[in-house]
Design a protein around this motif. Structure first.
Motif, PDB file in Angstrom:
ATOM      1  N   VAL A   1      -4.481  77.805  50.840  1.00  0.00           N
ATOM      2  CA  VAL A   1      -4.816  78.494  49.360  1.00  0.00           C
ATOM      3  C   VAL A   1      -6.056  78.507  50.166  1.00  0.00           C
ATOM      4  CG1 VAL A   1      -6.425  76.850  48.501  1.00  0.00           C
ATOM      5  CG2 VAL A   1      -6.268  78.169  47.268  1.00  0.00           C
ATOM      6  N   ILE A   2      -6.528  80.515  50.391  1.00  0.00           N
ATOM      7  CA  ILE A   2      -7.642  80.749  50.730  1.00  0.00           C
ATOM      8  C   ILE A   2      -9.052  81.327  49.584  1.00  0.00           C
ATOM      9  CG2 ILE A   2      -8.573  82.696  52.267  1.00  0.00           C
ATOM     10  CD1 ILE A   2      -5.990  83.655  53.205  1.00  0.00           C
ATOM     11  N   ILE A   3      -9.666  80.415  49.756  1.00  0.00           N
ATOM     12  CA  ILE A   3     -11.005  81.059  48.632  1.00  0.00           C
ATOM     13  C   ILE A   3     -12.339  81.340  49.270  1.00  0.00           C
ATOM     14  CG2 ILE A   3     -12.502  79.408  47.419  1.00  0.00           C
ATOM     15  CD1 ILE A   3     -10.369  76.852  47.354  1.00  0.00           C
ATOM     16  N   THR A   4     -12.834  82.664  49.176  1.00  0.00           N
ATOM     17  CA  THR A   4     -13.607  82.775  49.311  1.00  0.00           C
ATOM     18  C   THR A   4     -15.272  82.957  49.115  1.00  0.00           C
ATOM     19  OG1 THR A   4     -13.876  84.860  47.929  1.00  0.00           O
ATOM     20  CG2 THR A   4     -12.551  85.136  49.867  1.00  0.00           C
ATOM     21  N   GLY A   5     -15.925  82.385  48.941  1.00  0.00           N
ATOM     22  CA  GLY A   5     -17.164  81.593  48.826  1.00  0.00           C
ATOM     23  C   GLY A   5     -16.763  80.231  48.288  1.00  0.00           C
ATOM     24  N   GLY A   6     -16.263  79.560  48.993  1.00  0.00           N
ATOM     25  CA  GLY A   6     -15.862  78.074  48.464  1.00  0.00           C
ATOM     26  C   GLY A   6     -16.316  77.176  48.981  1.00  0.00           C
ATOM     27  N   ASN A   7     -17.339  77.261  49.308  1.00  0.00           N
ATOM     28  CA  ASN A   7     -18.392  76.497  50.052  1.00  0.00           C
ATOM     29  C   ASN A   7     -19.575  75.900  49.046  1.00  0.00           C
ATOM     30  OD1 ASN A   7     -19.449  78.803  50.204  1.00  0.00           O
ATOM     31  ND2 ASN A   7     -20.812  78.781  52.099  1.00  0.00           N
ATOM     32  N   ARG A   8     -19.685  76.320  48.173  1.00  0.00           N
ATOM     33  CA  ARG A   8     -20.575  76.743  47.482  1.00  0.00           C
ATOM     34  C   ARG A   8     -20.415  76.585  45.867  1.00  0.00           C
ATOM     35  NH1 ARG A   8     -25.056  79.887  46.487  1.00  0.00           N
ATOM     36  NH2 ARG A   8     -26.357  78.949  46.229  1.00  0.00           N
ATOM     37  N   GLY A   9     -21.670  75.608  44.925  1.00  0.00           N
ATOM     38  CA  GLY A   9     -21.284  75.958  43.468  1.00  0.00           C
ATOM     39  C   GLY A   9     -19.362  76.253  42.863  1.00  0.00           C
ATOM     40  N   ILE A  10     -19.383  76.866  42.264  1.00  0.00           N
ATOM     41  CA  ILE A  10     -17.760  77.198  41.447  1.00  0.00           C
ATOM     42  C   ILE A  10     -16.842  76.945  42.845  1.00  0.00           C
ATOM     43  CG2 ILE A  10     -16.282  78.335  39.906  1.00  0.00           C
ATOM     44  CD1 ILE A  10     -18.285  79.469  38.213  1.00  0.00           C
ATOM     45  N   GLY A  11     -17.660  77.770  43.672  1.00  0.00           N
ATOM     46  CA  GLY A  11     -16.155  78.112  44.421  1.00  0.00           C
ATOM     47  C   GLY A  11     -15.754  76.504  45.486  1.00  0.00           C
ATOM     48  N   LEU A  12     -17.026  75.686  45.639  1.00  0.00           N
ATOM     49  CA  LEU A  12     -16.816  73.920  46.274  1.00  0.00           C
ATOM     50  C   LEU A  12     -16.684  73.128  45.436  1.00  0.00           C
ATOM     51  CD1 LEU A  12     -17.221  71.741  48.184  1.00  0.00           C
ATOM     52  CD2 LEU A  12     -19.749  72.213  47.358  1.00  0.00           C
ATOM     53  N   ASP A  13     -16.214  73.416  43.741  1.00  0.00           N
ATOM     54  CA  ASP A  13     -15.386  72.930  42.782  1.00  0.00           C
ATOM     55  C   ASP A  13     -13.594  73.499  42.707  1.00  0.00           C
ATOM     56  OD1 ASP A  13     -17.251  71.037  41.801  1.00  0.00           O
ATOM     57  OD2 ASP A  13     -17.908  73.038  40.662  1.00  0.00           O
ATOM     58  N   ILE A  14     -13.879  74.336  43.523  1.00  0.00           N
ATOM     59  CA  ILE A  14     -12.432  75.379  43.833  1.00  0.00           C
ATOM     60  C   ILE A  14     -11.821  74.180  44.329  1.00  0.00           C
ATOM     61  CG2 ILE A  14     -11.119  77.261  43.961  1.00  0.00           C
ATOM     62  CD1 ILE A  14     -13.396  78.730  41.928  1.00  0.00           C
ATOM     63  N   THR A  15     -12.602  74.787  45.523  1.00  0.00           N
ATOM     64  CA  THR A  15     -11.518  73.959  47.339  1.00  0.00           C
ATOM     65  C   THR A  15     -11.248  72.704  46.828  1.00  0.00           C
ATOM     66  OG1 THR A  15     -13.067  75.449  48.606  1.00  0.00           O
ATOM     67  CG2 THR A  15     -13.074  73.251  49.696  1.00  0.00           C
ATOM     68  N   ARG A  16     -12.129  71.375  46.513  1.00  0.00           N
ATOM     69  CA  ARG A  16     -12.021  70.623  46.366  1.00  0.00           C
ATOM     70  C   ARG A  16     -11.052  70.361  45.243  1.00  0.00           C
ATOM     71  NH1 ARG A  16     -18.441  69.411  44.357  1.00  0.00           N
ATOM     72  NH2 ARG A  16     -18.507  68.454  46.000  1.00  0.00           N
ATOM     73  N   THR A  17     -10.716  70.393  43.936  1.00  0.00           N
ATOM     74  CA  THR A  17      -9.496  70.996  43.125  1.00  0.00           C
ATOM     75  C   THR A  17      -7.984  70.795  44.129  1.00  0.00           C
ATOM     76  OG1 THR A  17     -10.815  71.071  41.499  1.00  0.00           O
ATOM     77  CG2 THR A  17      -8.664  70.918  40.813  1.00  0.00           C
ATOM     78  N   TYR A  18      -7.817  72.056  45.165  1.00  0.00           N
ATOM     79  CA  TYR A  18      -7.261  72.562  45.367  1.00  0.00           C
ATOM     80  C   TYR A  18      -6.903  71.158  47.344  1.00  0.00           C
ATOM     81  CZ  TYR A  18      -5.921  77.246  44.047  1.00  0.00           C
ATOM     82  OH  TYR A  18      -5.753  78.494  43.186  1.00  0.00           O
ATOM     83  N   VAL A  19      -7.191  70.947  47.689  1.00  0.00           N
ATOM     84  CA  VAL A  19      -7.363  69.988  48.739  1.00  0.00           C
ATOM     85  C   VAL A  19      -6.928  68.863  47.414  1.00  0.00           C
ATOM     86  CG1 VAL A  19      -9.127  68.052  49.744  1.00  0.00           C
ATOM     87  CG2 VAL A  19      -8.914  70.186  49.971  1.00  0.00           C
ATOM     88  N   GLU A  20      -7.092  68.478  46.755  1.00  0.00           N
ATOM     89  CA  GLU A  20      -6.899  66.969  45.569  1.00  0.00           C
ATOM     90  C   GLU A  20      -5.414  66.975  45.593  1.00  0.00           C
ATOM     91  OE1 GLU A  20     -10.286  66.515  42.699  1.00  0.00           O
ATOM     92  OE2 GLU A  20     -11.097  65.921  44.036  1.00  0.00           O
ATOM     93  N   ALA A  21      -5.081  68.057  45.332  1.00  0.00           N
ATOM     94  CA  ALA A  21      -4.045  68.924  44.564  1.00  0.00           C
ATOM     95  C   ALA A  21      -1.904  68.924  46.468  1.00  0.00           C
ATOM     96  CB  ALA A  21      -3.761  70.486  44.158  1.00  0.00           C
ATOM     97  N   GLY A  22      -3.279  68.774  46.922  1.00  0.00           N
ATOM     98  CA  GLY A  22      -2.667  68.608  48.312  1.00  0.00           C
ATOM     99  C   GLY A  22      -1.884  69.551  48.259  1.00  0.00           C
ATOM    100  N   TYR A  23      -3.123  70.933  48.611  1.00  0.00           N
ATOM    101  CA  TYR A  23      -3.283  72.261  49.835  1.00  0.00           C
ATOM    102  C   TYR A  23      -4.170  72.166  50.618  1.00  0.00           C
ATOM    103  CZ  TYR A  23      -1.312  74.695  45.622  1.00  0.00           C
ATOM    104  OH  TYR A  23      -1.352  75.842  45.011  1.00  0.00           O
ATOM    105  N   HIS A  24      -3.552  72.975  51.576  1.00  0.00           N
ATOM    106  CA  HIS A  24      -4.660  73.134  52.732  1.00  0.00           C
ATOM    107  C   HIS A  24      -6.079  74.550  52.820  1.00  0.00           C
ATOM    108  CE1 HIS A  24      -6.600  73.057  56.666  1.00  0.00           C
ATOM    109  NE2 HIS A  24      -6.869  74.510  56.988  1.00  0.00           N
TER     110      HIS A  24
END
Length: 249
Positions: A6-29
């Protein structure tokens, strides 16, 4: 084939960081595109690839897709999350401010969708992180509201356009979520918080939410992972509220 990506823009802070964490936990790169890494490598190691980008530039979205494909050989989902909010009455809005908020929030999502549409295969998903502000207006917020209404319209249009390719396009519309960015924005003299963001958010939840609370960034991330999954395979073109019942529809 390679790891789900998955590609996530702004995935480094705020809501975006939580989205990043959730995808990582789901097994995504996760490939994160943003201006600053904010120690992503320290938390995630090689589970996340950071790419320095400016989401206002189409070429930077293309770069994200190229790097993702080099990394894992596939792209399953593109999350347009990068954006910002700032309250200003219309008489205080100049061309520079309007250009910045529209270019970041709306044009940034547009270029992300365009880049994703070129590389996603059947069952691919585009998720735009919009806002409840994309469904109803509020005082001193016309520029931000316009950008999010535009994002919802983009979502609905592209769902029809990309549907024949079996690419699904959805938007999530969170209500207020307590992040550093929101708390900073609420400090504005034009914001509705009257100088006390924490009290405003608490009172808003008590007075407007069916659940007497507001959602978390992690709950937005959970919805993203669900929408990108086969469990949501019949869903496209929807702009889904994540709001604990603030705006039942």
């Amino acid at each position: 084939m390679g790891q789900r990506t998955v590609i996530i823009t702004g995935g480094n802070r705020g809501i975006g960081l939580d989205i990043t964490r959730t995808y990582v936990e789901a097994g995504y790169h996760v490939v994160v595109g943003a201006r600053n890494a904010y120690d992503l490598e320290k938390e995630f190691g090689d589970q996340v690839t950071f790419v320095k980008v400016d989401v206002r530039k189409e070429s930077d979205h293309v770069l994200l897709t190229e790097i993702a494909l080099q990394k894992t050989g596939r792209i399953d989902c593109y999350v347009n999350n990068a954006g910002f909010s700032e309250w200003r009455p219309i008489e205080e809005i100049d061309e520079a401010f309007l250009d910045d908020i529209l270019n970041t929030n709306l044009k940034g999502a547009f270029w992300g969708c365009k880049a994703a549409a070129k590389v996603l295969g059947p069952e691919g998903t585009i998720i735009n992180i919009s806002s409840i502000a994309g469904k109803r207006g509020s005082s001193n917020n016309s520029a931000y509201v316009a950008s999010k209404f535009g994002m919802n319209g983009l979502t609905q249009s592209l769902a029809k356009e990309l549907g024949p390719k079996q690419i699904r396009v959805l938007a999530l519309c969170p209500v207020l979520i307590s992040t550093d960015g929101l708390l900073d924005a609420l400090q504005s003299p034009y914001a509705p918080a009257n100088g006390n963001p924490e009290a405003f958010i608490s009172n808003f939840a008590k007075g407007n939410s069916a659940l007497l609370r507001l959602p978390t960034g992690r709950e937005v991330g959970n919805m993203c992972v669900f929408l990108a999954s086969n469990a949501a395979s019949a869903m496209t073109g929807q702009c889904i509220n994540v709001d604990c019942g603030v705006l039942p529809q």
